[in-house]
Write a protein that holds these residues in place. Structure first.
Motif, PDB file in Angstrom:
ATOM      1  N   GLY A 107       0.454  -0.999  -0.013  1.00  0.00           N
ATOM      2  CA  GLY A 107      -0.225  -0.118   0.155  1.00  0.00           C
ATOM      3  C   GLY A 107       1.062   1.080   0.289  1.00  0.00           C
ATOM      4  O   GLY A 107       1.166   1.242  -0.662  1.00  0.00           O
ATOM      5  N   GLN A 108       0.477   2.068   1.068  1.00  0.00           N
ATOM      6  CA  GLN A 108       1.262   3.764   1.243  1.00  0.00           C
ATOM      7  C   GLN A 108       2.616   3.682   2.143  1.00  0.00           C
ATOM      8  O   GLN A 108       3.419   4.338   2.277  1.00  0.00           O
ATOM      9  CB  GLN A 108       0.175   4.509   2.170  1.00  0.00           C
ATOM     10  N   GLY A 109       2.886   1.991   2.806  1.00  0.00           N
ATOM     11  CA  GLY A 109       4.233   1.734   2.830  1.00  0.00           C
ATOM     12  C   GLY A 109       5.492   1.848   2.723  1.00  0.00           C
ATOM     13  O   GLY A 109       5.340   1.088   0.681  1.00  0.00           O
ATOM     14  N   GLY A 110       6.711   1.324   2.644  1.00  0.00           N
ATOM     15  CA  GLY A 110       7.608   1.649   2.259  1.00  0.00           C
ATOM     16  C   GLY A 110       8.859   1.878   2.501  1.00  0.00           C
ATOM     17  O   GLY A 110       8.592   2.745   4.469  1.00  0.00           O
ATOM     18  N   LEU A 111       9.509   2.286   2.708  1.00  0.00           N
ATOM     19  CA  LEU A 111      10.879   3.493   2.580  1.00  0.00           C
ATOM     20  C   LEU A 111      10.264   5.010   2.275  1.00  0.00           C
ATOM     21  O   LEU A 111      10.283   4.605   0.623  1.00  0.00           O
ATOM     22  CB  LEU A 111      12.127   3.213   1.422  1.00  0.00           C
ATOM     23  N   LEU A 112      10.304   5.756   3.099  1.00  0.00           N
ATOM     24  CA  LEU A 112       9.957   6.986   2.573  1.00  0.00           C
ATOM     25  C   LEU A 112      10.780   8.079   3.599  1.00  0.00           C
ATOM     26  O   LEU A 112      11.164   8.268   2.216  1.00  0.00           O
ATOM     27  CB  LEU A 112       8.606   7.579   3.916  1.00  0.00           C
ATOM     28  N   ASP A 113      11.420   8.534   3.956  1.00  0.00           N
ATOM     29  CA  ASP A 113      11.728  10.230   4.167  1.00  0.00           C
ATOM     30  C   ASP A 113      13.481   9.518   4.066  1.00  0.00           C
ATOM     31  O   ASP A 113      13.927   9.066   4.487  1.00  0.00           O
ATOM     32  CB  ASP A 113      11.445  11.201   5.227  1.00  0.00           C
ATOM     33  N   VAL A 114      14.233  10.895   3.801  1.00  0.00           N
ATOM     34  CA  VAL A 114      15.679  10.603   4.699  1.00  0.00           C
ATOM     35  C   VAL A 114      15.582  12.365   4.556  1.00  0.00           C
ATOM     36  O   VAL A 114      15.845  12.967   4.168  1.00  0.00           O
ATOM     37  CB  VAL A 114      16.059   9.980   2.891  1.00  0.00           C
ATOM     38  N   ALA A 115      16.829  11.731   5.683  1.00  0.00           N
ATOM     39  CA  ALA A 115      16.804  13.587   6.093  1.00  0.00           C
ATOM     40  C   ALA A 115      18.420  13.313   6.587  1.00  0.00           C
ATOM     41  O   ALA A 115      19.191  12.152   7.564  1.00  0.00           O
ATOM     42  CB  ALA A 115      16.267  14.157   7.614  1.00  0.00           C
ATOM     43  N   LEU A 116      19.343  14.117   6.993  1.00  0.00           N
ATOM     44  CA  LEU A 116      20.943  14.125   6.988  1.00  0.00           C
ATOM     45  C   LEU A 116      20.413  15.002   8.146  1.00  0.00           C
ATOM     46  O   LEU A 116      19.718  15.440   9.495  1.00  0.00           O
ATOM     47  CB  LEU A 116      21.646  15.678   6.272  1.00  0.00           C
ATOM     48  N   ASP A 117      21.095  14.358   9.474  1.00  0.00           N
ATOM     49  CA  ASP A 117      22.209  15.315  10.622  1.00  0.00           C
ATOM     50  C   ASP A 117      22.575  16.683  10.848  1.00  0.00           C
ATOM     51  O   ASP A 117      23.086  16.762   9.447  1.00  0.00           O
ATOM     52  CB  ASP A 117      22.914  14.043  11.195  1.00  0.00           C
ATOM     53  N   PRO A 118      22.078  17.234  11.491  1.00  0.00           N
ATOM     54  CA  PRO A 118      22.200  18.545  11.188  1.00  0.00           C
ATOM     55  C   PRO A 118      23.511  18.806  11.680  1.00  0.00           C
ATOM     56  O   PRO A 118      24.596  19.699  10.940  1.00  0.00           O
ATOM     57  CB  PRO A 118      22.066  19.348  12.686  1.00  0.00           C
ATOM     58  N   ASP A 119      24.593  17.517  12.238  1.00  0.00           N
ATOM     59  CA  ASP A 119      26.139  17.501  11.844  1.00  0.00           C
ATOM     60  C   ASP A 119      26.799  16.500  11.202  1.00  0.00           C
ATOM     61  O   ASP A 119      27.570  15.742  11.280  1.00  0.00           O
ATOM     62  CB  ASP A 119      26.720  17.457  13.430  1.00  0.00           C
ATOM     63  N   PHE A 120      25.910  16.201   9.954  1.00  0.00           N
ATOM     64  CA  PHE A 120      26.402  15.523   8.924  1.00  0.00           C
ATOM     65  C   PHE A 120      28.018  15.114   8.606  1.00  0.00           C
ATOM     66  O   PHE A 120      28.707  14.368   8.284  1.00  0.00           O
ATOM     67  CB  PHE A 120      25.489  15.147   7.459  1.00  0.00           C
ATOM     68  N   ALA A 121      28.186  16.355   8.720  1.00  0.00           N
ATOM     69  CA  ALA A 121      29.054  16.465   7.963  1.00  0.00           C
ATOM     70  C   ALA A 121      30.495  16.318   8.574  1.00  0.00           C
ATOM     71  O   ALA A 121      31.585  15.309   8.069  1.00  0.00           O
ATOM     72  CB  ALA A 121      30.109  18.150   7.453  1.00  0.00           C
ATOM     73  N   SER A 122      30.536  16.066  10.368  1.00  0.00           N
ATOM     74  CA  SER A 122      31.183  15.218  11.345  1.00  0.00           C
ATOM     75  C   SER A 122      31.152  14.096  11.107  1.00  0.00           C
ATOM     76  O   SER A 122      32.145  13.729  11.606  1.00  0.00           O
ATOM     77  CB  SER A 122      31.831  16.224  12.145  1.00  0.00           C
ATOM     78  N   ASN A 123      29.769  14.104  11.237  1.00  0.00           N
ATOM     79  CA  ASN A 123      29.170  11.694  11.630  1.00  0.00           C
ATOM     80  C   ASN A 123      28.485  11.753  10.836  1.00  0.00           C
ATOM     81  O   ASN A 123      28.076  10.348  11.331  1.00  0.00           O
ATOM     82  CB  ASN A 123      28.506  12.391  12.706  1.00  0.00           C
ATOM     83  N   ARG A 124      27.970  12.325   9.559  1.00  0.00           N
ATOM     84  CA  ARG A 124      27.741  11.113   8.464  1.00  0.00           C
ATOM     85  C   ARG A 124      26.500  10.931   9.082  1.00  0.00           C
ATOM     86  O   ARG A 124      26.179   9.917   8.312  1.00  0.00           O
ATOM     87  CB  ARG A 124      29.037  10.910   8.324  1.00  0.00           C
ATOM     88  N   TYR A 125      25.550  10.772  10.182  1.00  0.00           N
ATOM     89  CA  TYR A 125      24.106   9.897   9.966  1.00  0.00           C
ATOM     90  C   TYR A 125      23.071  10.368   8.756  1.00  0.00           C
ATOM     91  O   TYR A 125      23.205  11.762   8.655  1.00  0.00           O
ATOM     92  CB  TYR A 125      24.341  10.879  11.668  1.00  0.00           C
TER      93      TYR A 125
END
Length: 389
Positions: A107-125
């Motif tokens: 249905g409407q399920g699955g892989l949905l949103d993606v977001a970078l951590d505010p400190d992505f440059a240092s932690n790559r989360y």
């Protein structure tokens, strides 16, 4: 209602049904019902008086692309709802990022949103929201992983939040949008899974916006910390199927969500507030529902739409490439088949214009140079760059 008025409305509804409705597979408005949309802060939005022409560059074709975000190097991470995370260059080269969690793609399920951590440059989360199978059915979850230096894989992936409870025999209304506040906390829209009444129940996270720390712990200043029986991650309640979530430049949080038969909403979200679903709505749900104006304890939308636009992703545009758009909110429109531009002035808002694109638009994002990027909905939906015409 007079027979003549009812006959006229029926003639209006039938063409609208033919072009689809709000929810992903067609559930936000099974039959849009014209209705008054009283609000203490804004007037109902009329049919827009202006449209905006754009030039389009088709970049890539995705399989049910759902969300995207730009990496610091200008490449994009794009989710495909069946469960794939893609790395896409602005020139259209598409590769797969391995290590994503298993998803329930019914249905409407699955892989949905993606977001970078505010400190992505240092932690790559990297954070992913997704529909997760488990005891009792499926439910929304949020996972965090570390993007490898070559961006080919995610490592150390773990779930930091799960919606409660999981729901069986229902595959709609997951929500799943994420946004980081200036203090680094993470907000997530959690749909009510087409259950209705639980959106008012503080013991569950159906129909809520939740706020957690980046590691999944609960901020001590959340509004329902200390409330007996309440889920302490809840930030606001009374939501239906929220697909847009944006922190504005002034720090305020705005959300958009799909109504039932009419009544799509654009909301200003405040701490502990109740937005009324399913007690009140600007749309109907197999029955005529009371409007927000009849129950002032519930927060009314700043803008509502009947017929529906079926809002997907949303951004606040910040730039000058599109002249006069700086500060406006841009909503992806599924039923609207384009973009819908909303202008906020203080505590009021109104639709400013539309960008017709002729197909269902699932997601919108702003590129580093001020261009606008959209994901078309569906199995062969395109990733498209938009520039001023």
């Amino acid at each position: 209602m007079s027979p003549r008025r009812r006959s006229w409305l029926t003639a209006l509804w039938l063409p609208l049904l033919a072009v689809g409705c709000g929810d992903d597979g067609g559930g936000s408005g099974l039959s849009p019902v014209p209705a008054p949309t009283p609000s203490p802060t804004a007037s109902p939005t009329p049919t827009p008086a202006t449209t905006t022409a754009v030039s389009r560059t088709n970049v890539a074709t995705m399989d049910n692309g759902w969300a995207m975000t730009f990496l610091p190097d200008g490449r994009l991470l794009v989710t495909e709802r069946p469960g794939r995370l893609r790395l896409v260059t602005t020139g259209g080269v598409v590769t797969t990022v391995s290590g994503t969690p298993a998803v329930n793609a019914a249905g409407q399920g699955g892989l949905l949103d993606v977001a970078l951590d505010p400190d992505f440059a240092s932690n790559r989360y990297v954070y992913l929201s997704f529909a997760e199978s488990g005891s009792g059915g499926a439910g929304l979850a949020v996972a965090r992983g570390t993007l490898a230096a070559d961006a080919a894989s995610l490592g150390d992936v773990r779930v930091v939040w799960r919606q409660v409870p999981k729901i069986g025999n229902e595959d709609r209304h997951y929500g799943g949008r994420m946004a980081f506040a200036g203090d680094g906390t993470l907000y997530v829209t959690a749909g009510e899974r087409h259950q209705g009444a639980p959106a008012q129940d503080l013991t569950v996270t159906l129909g809520k916006i939740i706020r957690i720390n980046r590691d999944g712990t609960i901020p001590s200043d959340n509004p329902f910390v200390g409330t007996t029986g309440a889920r302490t991650e809840i930030w606001s309640l009374g939501h239906r199927n929220p697909y847009g979530l944006v922190f504005a430049a002034d720090g305020r949080l705005f959300e958009s969500e799909m109504g039932p038969e009419g009544g799509d909403e654009f909301n200003l979200i405040t701490r502990g507030a109740n937005y009324g679903w399913r007690t009140v709505s600007e749309g109907n749900d197999g029955e005529v529902l009371p409007r927000h104006a009849t129950r002032p304890e519930f927060v009314a939308p700043l803008v509502s739409w009947t017929p529906v636009i079926a809002p997907g992703g949303m951004i606040q545009y910040r730039g000058t490439r599109f002249v006069g758009w700086d500060g406006d909110f841009i909503l992806a429109g599924l039923t609207a088949q384009g973009l819908v531009r909303v202008r906020v002035t203080g505590s009021t808002a109104a639709e400013a214009a539309r960008v017709p694109l002729g197909t269902r638009i699932r997601e919108v994002e702003q590129g580093p140079d001020g261009a606008i990027w959209v994901l078309e909905d569906g199995a062969n939906g395109r990733l498209v760059r938009l520039d001023p015409a």
